[in-house]
Motif scaffolding. Structure first.
Motif, PDB file in Angstrom:
ATOM      1  N   ASN A 184     -10.426  28.187 -27.608  1.00 43.45           N
ATOM      2  CA  ASN A 184     -10.363  28.577 -29.023  1.00 43.45           C
ATOM      3  C   ASN A 184     -10.055  27.395 -29.939  1.00 43.45           C
ATOM      4  OD1 ASN A 184     -10.914  31.377 -28.807  1.00 43.45           O
ATOM      5  ND2 ASN A 184      -8.839  31.704 -28.007  1.00 43.45           N
ATOM      6  N   PHE A 185      -9.387  26.373 -29.401  1.00 44.29           N
ATOM      7  CA  PHE A 185      -9.062  25.211 -30.242  1.00 44.29           C
ATOM      8  C   PHE A 185     -10.332  24.512 -30.729  1.00 44.29           C
ATOM      9  CE2 PHE A 185      -4.998  25.812 -28.101  1.00 44.29           C
ATOM     10  CZ  PHE A 185      -4.130  25.686 -29.183  1.00 44.29           C
ATOM     11  N   LEU A 186     -11.416  24.652 -29.957  1.00 38.77           N
ATOM     12  CA  LEU A 186     -12.666  24.000 -30.351  1.00 38.77           C
ATOM     13  C   LEU A 186     -13.341  24.715 -31.512  1.00 38.77           C
ATOM     14  CD1 LEU A 186     -14.062  23.352 -26.755  1.00 38.77           C
ATOM     15  CD2 LEU A 186     -13.095  21.629 -28.306  1.00 38.77           C
ATOM     16  N   THR A 233       5.532  26.254 -22.317  1.00 38.99           N
ATOM     17  CA  THR A 233       4.210  25.729 -21.937  1.00 38.99           C
ATOM     18  C   THR A 233       3.149  26.804 -22.181  1.00 38.99           C
ATOM     19  OG1 THR A 233       5.298  24.409 -20.253  1.00 38.99           O
ATOM     20  CG2 THR A 233       2.922  24.580 -20.100  1.00 38.99           C
ATOM     21  N   PRO A 234       2.275  26.573 -23.155  1.00 36.15           N
ATOM     22  CA  PRO A 234       1.316  27.616 -23.531  1.00 36.15           C
ATOM     23  C   PRO A 234       0.307  27.927 -22.425  1.00 36.15           C
ATOM     24  CG  PRO A 234       1.203  25.709 -25.042  1.00 36.15           C
ATOM     25  CD  PRO A 234       2.104  25.335 -23.921  1.00 36.15           C
ATOM     26  N   LYS A 235      -0.303  29.077 -22.548  1.00 35.30           N
ATOM     27  CA  LYS A 235      -1.316  29.517 -21.588  1.00 35.30           C
ATOM     28  C   LYS A 235      -2.649  28.874 -21.978  1.00 35.30           C
ATOM     29  CE  LYS A 235      -2.906  34.126 -21.436  1.00 35.30           C
ATOM     30  NZ  LYS A 235      -4.323  34.219 -21.405  1.00 35.30           N
ATOM     31  N   ARG A 239      -4.751  14.925 -28.122  1.00 34.59           N
ATOM     32  CA  ARG A 239      -3.505  14.276 -28.579  1.00 34.59           C
ATOM     33  C   ARG A 239      -2.228  14.943 -28.101  1.00 34.59           C
ATOM     34  NH1 ARG A 239      -5.946  13.174 -34.438  1.00 34.59           N
ATOM     35  NH2 ARG A 239      -7.114  11.294 -33.879  1.00 34.59           N
ATOM     36  N   VAL A 240      -2.297  16.159 -27.526  1.00 34.61           N
ATOM     37  CA  VAL A 240      -1.041  16.741 -27.007  1.00 34.61           C
ATOM     38  C   VAL A 240      -0.497  15.752 -25.969  1.00 34.61           C
ATOM     39  CG1 VAL A 240      -1.378  19.214 -27.424  1.00 34.61           C
ATOM     40  CG2 VAL A 240      -2.352  18.193 -25.383  1.00 34.61           C
ATOM     41  N   PRO A 241       0.822  15.577 -25.966  1.00 33.42           N
ATOM     42  CA  PRO A 241       1.393  14.509 -25.117  1.00 33.42           C
ATOM     43  C   PRO A 241       1.001  14.604 -23.647  1.00 33.42           C
ATOM     44  CG  PRO A 241       3.087  15.498 -26.531  1.00 33.42           C
ATOM     45  CD  PRO A 241       1.837  16.281 -26.754  1.00 33.42           C
ATOM     46  N   GLY A 242       0.925  15.832 -23.102  1.00 32.03           N
ATOM     47  CA  GLY A 242       0.571  15.985 -21.685  1.00 32.03           C
ATOM     48  C   GLY A 242      -0.773  15.342 -21.370  1.00 32.03           C
ATOM     49  N   GLN A 263      -0.715  11.098 -22.996  1.00 31.79           N
ATOM     50  CA  GLN A 263       0.207  10.196 -22.306  1.00 31.79           C
ATOM     51  C   GLN A 263       0.176  10.357 -20.791  1.00 31.79           C
ATOM     52  OE1 GLN A 263       4.044  10.479 -24.307  1.00 31.79           O
ATOM     53  NE2 GLN A 263       2.938  10.547 -26.251  1.00 31.79           N
ATOM     54  N   SER A 264      -0.835  11.058 -20.300  1.00 30.20           N
ATOM     55  CA  SER A 264      -0.943  11.183 -18.843  1.00 30.20           C
ATOM     56  C   SER A 264      -1.301   9.812 -18.272  1.00 30.20           C
ATOM     57  CB  SER A 264      -2.035  12.192 -18.472  1.00 30.20           C
ATOM     58  OG  SER A 264      -3.308  11.611 -18.663  1.00 30.20           O
ATOM     59  N   ALA A 265      -1.172   9.688 -16.962  1.00 28.50           N
ATOM     60  CA  ALA A 265      -1.474   8.400 -16.321  1.00 28.50           C
ATOM     61  C   ALA A 265      -2.968   8.259 -16.039  1.00 28.50           C
ATOM     62  CB  ALA A 265      -0.674   8.283 -15.023  1.00 28.50           C
TER      63      ALA A 265
HETATM   64  C1  HEC Z   1       5.980  18.042 -18.399  1.00 34.38           C
HETATM   65  C2  HEC Z   1       5.202  19.248 -18.579  1.00 34.38           C
HETATM   66  C3  HEC Z   1       3.742  19.117 -18.935  1.00 34.38           C
HETATM   67  C4  HEC Z   1       2.783  18.371 -18.302  1.00 34.38           C
HETATM   68  C5  HEC Z   1       2.925  17.492 -17.074  1.00 34.38           C
HETATM   69  C6  HEC Z   1       1.557  18.616 -19.023  1.00 34.38           C
HETATM   70  N1  HEC Z   1       1.774  19.477 -20.049  1.00 34.38           N
HETATM   71 FE1  HEC Z   1       0.400  20.170 -21.344  1.00 34.38          FE
HETATM   72  N2  HEC Z   1       1.844  21.065 -22.417  1.00 34.38           N
HETATM   73  C7  HEC Z   1       3.174  21.133 -22.078  1.00 34.38           C
HETATM   74  C8  HEC Z   1       3.921  21.743 -23.158  1.00 34.38           C
HETATM   75  C9  HEC Z   1       5.418  22.004 -23.164  1.00 34.38           C
HETATM   76  C10 HEC Z   1       2.996  22.034 -24.170  1.00 34.38           C
HETATM   77  C11 HEC Z   1       3.291  22.630 -25.538  1.00 34.38           C
HETATM   78  C12 HEC Z   1       3.224  21.563 -26.577  1.00 34.38           C
HETATM   79  C13 HEC Z   1       4.177  20.468 -26.326  1.00 34.38           C
HETATM   80  O1  HEC Z   1       5.391  20.672 -26.459  1.00 34.38           O
HETATM   81  O2  HEC Z   1       3.702  19.372 -25.921  1.00 34.38           O
HETATM   82  C14 HEC Z   1       1.699  21.601 -23.667  1.00 34.38           C
HETATM   83  C15 HEC Z   1       0.514  21.722 -24.369  1.00 34.38           C
HETATM   84  C16 HEC Z   1      -0.732  21.450 -23.851  1.00 34.38           C
HETATM   85  C17 HEC Z   1      -1.985  21.770 -24.490  1.00 34.38           C
HETATM   86  C18 HEC Z   1      -2.134  22.476 -25.828  1.00 34.38           C
HETATM   87  C19 HEC Z   1      -2.232  23.969 -25.565  1.00 34.38           C
HETATM   88  C20 HEC Z   1      -1.743  24.814 -26.689  1.00 34.38           C
HETATM   89  O3  HEC Z   1      -1.991  26.037 -26.647  1.00 34.38           O
HETATM   90  O4  HEC Z   1      -1.086  24.296 -27.606  1.00 34.38           O
HETATM   91  C21 HEC Z   1      -2.983  21.364 -23.667  1.00 34.38           C
HETATM   92  C22 HEC Z   1      -4.475  21.506 -23.905  1.00 34.38           C
HETATM   93  C23 HEC Z   1      -2.351  20.743 -22.528  1.00 34.38           C
HETATM   94  N3  HEC Z   1      -0.977  20.824 -22.671  1.00 34.38           N
HETATM   95  C24 HEC Z   1      -3.018  20.187 -21.472  1.00 34.38           C
HETATM   96  C25 HEC Z   1      -2.391  19.447 -20.466  1.00 34.38           C
HETATM   97  C26 HEC Z   1      -3.114  18.725 -19.450  1.00 34.38           C
HETATM   98  C27 HEC Z   1      -4.607  18.738 -19.248  1.00 34.38           C
HETATM   99  C28 HEC Z   1      -2.170  18.085 -18.696  1.00 34.38           C
HETATM  100  C29 HEC Z   1      -2.404  17.135 -17.555  1.00 34.38           C
HETATM  101  C30 HEC Z   1      -3.222  15.966 -17.819  1.00 34.38           C
HETATM  102  C31 HEC Z   1      -0.873  18.444 -19.226  1.00 34.38           C
HETATM  103  N4  HEC Z   1      -1.056  19.252 -20.301  1.00 34.38           N
HETATM  104  C32 HEC Z   1       0.336  18.032 -18.696  1.00 34.38           C
HETATM  105  C33 HEC Z   1       3.721  20.689 -20.898  1.00 34.38           C
HETATM  106  C34 HEC Z   1       3.092  19.807 -20.040  1.00 34.38           C
END
Ligand code: HEC
Length: 174
Positions: A80-82, A71-73, A93-96, A99-101
């Motif tokens: 910086n992504f902007l 999980t990135p910082k 588009r990152v799944p977190g 695909q959040s609720a």
């Molecule tokens: C289940 C764990 C999990 C949850 C919950 C989650 N993330 Fe993430 N997130 C990740 C991981 C792992 C990555 C690395 C890319 C990937 O595999 O999806 C990531 C990548 C990202 C990135 C890209 C950052 C980068 O440096 O690439 C962003 C922005 C982000 N998440 C925001 C969010 C936000 C805002 C939420 C809540 C709405 C959220 N995430 C919920 C695990 C999570």
């Protein structure tokens, strides 16, 4: 011999007789807890609460992330992504995120809350920030990212070319 067969058959069947569906379909609500849960998209929590509920489990409360969990910082880096082409779309588009609720307006508020100089993005913010709108988020989140590691690696490469230090907690790996 016959007794042995019966004994063996009972031993084999006993676990099936004891097994039951979990959760029990006939289970009743605990007294006082009968009301159905309100989905988060309708609950009206504040943006920091939405972050705590939907993101902090992986990204931690202050956005430090965790390399062991891939999980990135976000803290002092996510802005910086902007600064690179495709980064604005990537953040939605990152799944977190996508695909959040959370609904589109809540997600736009969350992005605008993260992407602040006095917020998680901190010193990584670009000079001019155009806030996300609910419409933009709605449009972007519908398009899934097919190859996250390559997309991210390309964005990181562009950052390097701009001389940006890759302090993403992942040593610049996707
Ligand atoms: C289940 C764990 C999990 C949850 C919950 C989650 N993330 Fe993430 N997130 C990740 C991981 C792992 C990555 C690395 C890319 C990937 O595999 O999806 C990531 C990548 C990202 C990135 C890209 C950052 C980068 O440096 O690439 C962003 C922005 C982000 N998440 C925001 C969010 C936000 C805002 C939420 C809540 C709405 C959220 N995430 C919920 C695990 C999570």
């Amino acid at each position: 011999m016959r007794a042995l067969i019966i004994a063996l058959a009972s031993a084999l069947l006993a676990p099936l007789a004891l097994a039951r569906a979990i959760p029990d379909p006939n289970q009743k609500h605990a007294p006082g807890n009968e009301a159905p849960q309100t989905p988060i998209a309708q609950a009206g929590y504040s943006t920091p609460v939405n972050y705590q509920l939907q993101c902090a489990g992986c990204h931690l409360g202050d956005g430090t992330g965790s390399k062991v969990n891939d999980t990135p910082k976000m803290k002092d880096f996510v802005g910086n992504f902007l600064k690179v082409e495709g980064g604005r779309e990537f953040l939605v588009r990152v799944p977190g995120m996508s695909q959040s609720a959370l609904n589109d307006a809540q997600l736009a508020d969350l992005l605008n809350w993260l992407l602040r100089e006095d917020g998680m993005a901190g010193k990584s913010m670009p000079a001019h920030y155009q806030p996300y709108s609910a419409d933009e988020v709605a449009r972007l989140r519908k398009v899934s990212m097919l190859n996250l590691p390559d997309t991210r690696a390309h964005l990181i490469e562009q950052m390097r070319a701009l001389g940006i230090a890759i302090e993403d907690g992942m040593n610049g790996t996707p």
